[in-house]
Design a protein around this motif. Sequence first.
Motif, PDB file in Angstrom:
ATOM      1  N   LYS A 232       0.834  -1.211   0.000  1.00 20.97           N
ATOM      2  CA  LYS A 232       0.000   0.000   0.000  1.00 20.97           C
ATOM      3  C   LYS A 232       0.870   1.263   0.000  1.00 20.97           C
ATOM      4  CE  LYS A 232      -4.124  -2.133   1.898  1.00 20.97           C
ATOM      5  NZ  LYS A 232      -5.033  -2.353   3.016  1.00 20.97           N
ATOM      6  N   ARG A 273     -16.402   0.544   2.138  1.00 20.35           N
ATOM      7  CA  ARG A 273     -15.577  -0.235   1.196  1.00 20.35           C
ATOM      8  C   ARG A 273     -15.381  -1.615   1.793  1.00 20.35           C
ATOM      9  NH1 ARG A 273     -10.386   0.780   1.653  1.00 20.35           N
ATOM     10  NH2 ARG A 273     -10.146  -1.465   1.550  1.00 20.35           N
ATOM     11  N   ASP A 275     -13.690  -5.551   1.456  1.00 23.46           N
ATOM     12  CA  ASP A 275     -12.631  -6.344   0.812  1.00 23.46           C
ATOM     13  C   ASP A 275     -13.023  -7.821   0.719  1.00 23.46           C
ATOM     14  OD1 ASP A 275     -11.115  -4.049   0.803  1.00 23.46           O
ATOM     15  OD2 ASP A 275      -9.962  -4.579   2.588  1.00 23.46           O
ATOM     16  N   GLU A 288     -13.099  -8.065   5.171  1.00 21.50           N
ATOM     17  CA  GLU A 288     -13.408  -7.022   6.160  1.00 21.50           C
ATOM     18  C   GLU A 288     -14.154  -5.888   5.486  1.00 21.50           C
ATOM     19  OE1 GLU A 288     -10.958  -4.026   7.229  1.00 21.50           O
ATOM     20  OE2 GLU A 288     -10.078  -3.895   5.239  1.00 21.50           O
ATOM     21  N   ASN A 290     -14.908  -1.539   5.681  1.00 20.82           N
ATOM     22  CA  ASN A 290     -14.425  -0.245   6.177  1.00 20.82           C
ATOM     23  C   ASN A 290     -15.550   0.778   6.065  1.00 20.82           C
ATOM     24  OD1 ASN A 290     -11.366  -0.894   6.300  1.00 20.82           O
ATOM     25  ND2 ASN A 290     -12.008  -1.584   4.273  1.00 20.82           N
TER      26      ASN A 290
HETATM   27 MG   LIG Z   1      -8.563  -4.125   3.999  1.00 19.26          MG
END
Ligand SMILES: [Mg+2]
Length: 330
Positions: A232, A273, A275, A288, A290
């Motif tokens: 990232k 968001r 995943d 997960e 967010n």
């Molecule tokens: Mg994530």
Amino acid sequence: MKIGLSYDLKDSVAAGQEQPEDALEEYDSMETVDALKAAIEAKGHSVVKLGGGREFLRRVLSEEVDFVFNISEGLGSYRSREAQVPSVLEMLNIPYSGADPQCLSVCLDKHLTKKLVSLEGVPTPRWSVIDRANVKSVDWVSLPSPAFVKPVWEGSSKGIRLNSLVRDPRQIQSTVTHLLKQYHQPVLVEEYISGQEVTVGVVGNSPPRLVGIMGVVPRQKDADFVYSLEVKRDYENLVDYECPAKLDKVVLNNIEKYALKTFQVLECRDFSRIDFRISADGTPYFLEINPLAGLNPRSSDLIIMAKLIGLTYNGLIGSILDAALKRLEQ
Ligand SMILES: [Mg+2]
Ligand SMILES: Nc1ncnc2c1ncn2[C@@H]1O[C@H](COP(=O)(O)OP(=O)(O)O)[C@@H](O)[C@H]1O
């Protein structure tokens, strides 16, 4: 409207001693705050920066804002830290964007979140939770192999490194022991799902709608790819993003179904968001969610996704704000 912005900047949060090197990873930059301010002003509102922590408390009491656009991550390493600012706003009866304290607290805890979504039929990798109290009695051999090991209530890939993917019981034990010590919280040991990584954007409330299903593809083909902190931090060189992800129509439909289900089960609001990893047989596994997804104008996944489908930064922020204001009218 007079809209306040609540946020926690990397520069204003002190990392305590003996904190891991990535302790401040989730906090925001002034670049994000200024971009948000401009996007909200473009909708015809006036914006005041409220900041975070004690500064936020002082300013929210003196500024008399009509509404708060909240991106505050909260302070400390508490699992309910994201609920701090929304809780104060509820106490003061000031409306705000995004999820409520209850949702934010649950979603930061990956164990609780997985329990809830799996009860509703959303596939998620098998998992165990190890904490200081039970670490001595763990039967390491019974854990999945390969496994993925991560702190239970972190985000922004904190504690997720190239060595989070572990292949034998001894490696699992040493990574778990290290994380328990470094992150002062339980550790999740999950079945490792090898396969395409996707992240899904959702905006709106009744009904929530998909922004897109974005594939995160390593530039160098790698069956063990992990969207880790290292990746990232250097995403421009290491990954390509594609939206929609290059997947079968049936798989894309299933991802959409599970993403919307997850948003609704956890009672998210305005945006999120989510995943997933897609296994070789095409099953989307929920990793997960967010509810306070990053909104940096260059590097946040949700913004990269929006741009790939032709939506500008201001357009996306505007639709999140519209969703929140519409919800409040009802
Ligand atoms: Mg994530
Ligand atoms: N069970 C798993 N199987 C395979 N990869 C995983 C698994 N859990 C996490 N990962 C990898 O680690 C990354 C970060 O994990 P995630 O659960 O999304 O935490 P964070 O809150 O830090 O984003 C994921 O995007 C994925 O690449």
